[in-house]
Write a protein that holds these residues in place. Structure first.
Motif: not given
Length: 421
Positions: A316-328
């Motif tokens: 969960x924490x990794x998914x959140x981090x990757x999403x917030x670093x993306x443009x999506x």
């Protein structure tokens, strides 16, 4: 199974309607491999045609960056879809469709680069040519986006659509490719409903130009029925009366009426779609959300295991981090939240959770996410929580798809269509 063209399928549907059988076709956004797998399982069990509607963000040419769906190009998509159909023992009707093809329909074309019309149209044509060469069955031509104006004028939309259709038909005839179906029009990104008179005027002017240029008659036209998807909700207000009116006009001009942004509508509204003569409706982000929520549920199960020997996936924490670093993560925000900062999002736990659920499918192919998911599944199995964690995910997606199968009266449709004369 022998190929049944889009036009032939629509004729068979009209024959069924004369006998009192009304159905709304389901366009499924292939936002992940699991959504595709679940779609095959459902279609095999319930005997209905599959329409995979791929946006350019999901599937596109490598030179444009490919797509978030496994990085697949159109050729990759077509090849893998056929392989997955065989693996799922699916032998029914299946159609590969381009959803929102056109200039500026990749996020970066509109938001980051803001290409001029010439370059944006050239990229759109290259993408459509790859669709054609890869055997796509239905092409949605959507030239309404333009970062340089608030809204593309009526005439510009018609002229760009015709220019793209002429290009595709020229290339199709040169290569000897089979006929391809066309879908025109778009939903307005601001929501609302399409004015019937404007709808009729657009169709009349467009079809007059189609006849003059000797182009194919479109199979579908998109109209706005009041739906508007933002985050994990439909913020619009479905208007059944307007939907029926627009569907009737489309029928007069021998086109199927197509609704976009159907995700998250209430069961009652969905159940009315067939009787309103909505020929087809597209659903995409809702299926991605179902998959993301399933992973997060598994992550919660994992986190409840108290052991000194477990190496937690921290999914969960990794998914959140990757999403917030993306443009999506800004893509599905309501208009009044488009200027929200990352700091503000992190301070609002409820909003953050919804952003993660709405955006998860865009990063499923990220190597770090794939590794964390594998570790999550390994932990779920090794601690005896579930023997088949991916089966758990697939089932969650299936339940979501089955809701539409039931509401749209899709069960048994393929067999009925093939036996209708």
């Amino acid at each position: 199974m022998d190929t049944v063209t889009i036009s032939s399928l629509r004729r068979a549907m009209r024959n069924l309607e004369e006998k009192g059988r009304y159905t709304t076709l389901l366009g499924i956004g292939p936002v992940s491999r699991n959504v595709i797998r679940a779609s095959f399982e459902c279609a095999r069990e319930y005997d209905f045609p599959l329409f995979f509607i791929a946006t350019r963000n999901a599937v596109d040419l490598p030179e444009f960056g490919g797509g978030y769906l496994m990085g697949w190009s159109q050729k990759d998509f077509a090849r893998n879809i056929k392989r997955m159909a065989q693996e799922a023992y699916f032998k029914g009707l299946m159609y590969l469709c381009r959803d929102h093809g056109g200039p500026w329909t990749r996020e970066e074309e509109e938001k980051e680069f803001q290409f001029g019309e010439k370059e944006a149209m050239a990229r759109a044509k290259s993408s459509f040519l790859a669709d054609l060469e890869s055997g796509f069955d239905l092409l949605h031509i959507d030239p309404t986006r333009d970062p340089h104006v608030e809204m593309s004028p009526f005439k510009v939309v018609i002229d760009r659509t015709l220019e793209i259709m002429e290009f595709i038909e020229e290339e199709r005839k040169k290569s000897g490719s089979p006929f391809v179906g066309y879908e025109i029009g778009t939903e307005d990104i601001r929501g609302g409903t399409t004015d019937p008179e404007a709808f009729r005027d657009f169709i009349g002017k467009f079809l007059d130009a189609v006849k003059r240029r000797n182009l194919p008659h479109p199979d579908f036209i998109v109209g706005q029925t009041g739906t508007l998807v933002r985050l994990c909700r439909n913020l619009g207000k479905f208007n059944p009366k307007r939907a029926r009116e627009l569907a009737r006009i489309a029928q007069e001009y021998e086109m199927g009426f197509k609704e976009h942004n159907t995700d998250y509508l209430d069961p009652g509204s969905l159940a009315h779609h067939p009787e309103l003569r909505i020929t087809a409706a597209n659903v995409a982000p809702e299926f991605g959300v179902a998959e993301t929520e399933a992973y997060l549920e598994l992550s919660e199960m994992e986190n409840k295991v108290d052991s000194d020997h477990i190496c937690y996936s921290k999914f969960r924490s990794l998914l959140t981090k990757i999403i917030l670093e993306s443009r999506w993560w800004k893509k599905w925000l309501p208009q009044n939240m488009r200027h929200i900062t990352l700091k503000e999002v992190k301070q609002d736990s409820q909003l953050l959770d919804e952003i993660v659920c709405a955006s998860g499918h865009y990063v499923f192919n990220n190597p770090q996410i794939r590794e964390a998911r594998n570790k999550l599944f390994e932990n779920i199995r090794s601690f005896g929580i579930l023997d088949d964690p991916n089966g758990y995910v697939l089932n969650k997606i299936r339940v979501c798809i089955e809701k539409y199968v039931e509401a749209f009266n899709l069960k048994g449709l393929t067999s009925l269509l093939l036996n209708t004369k």
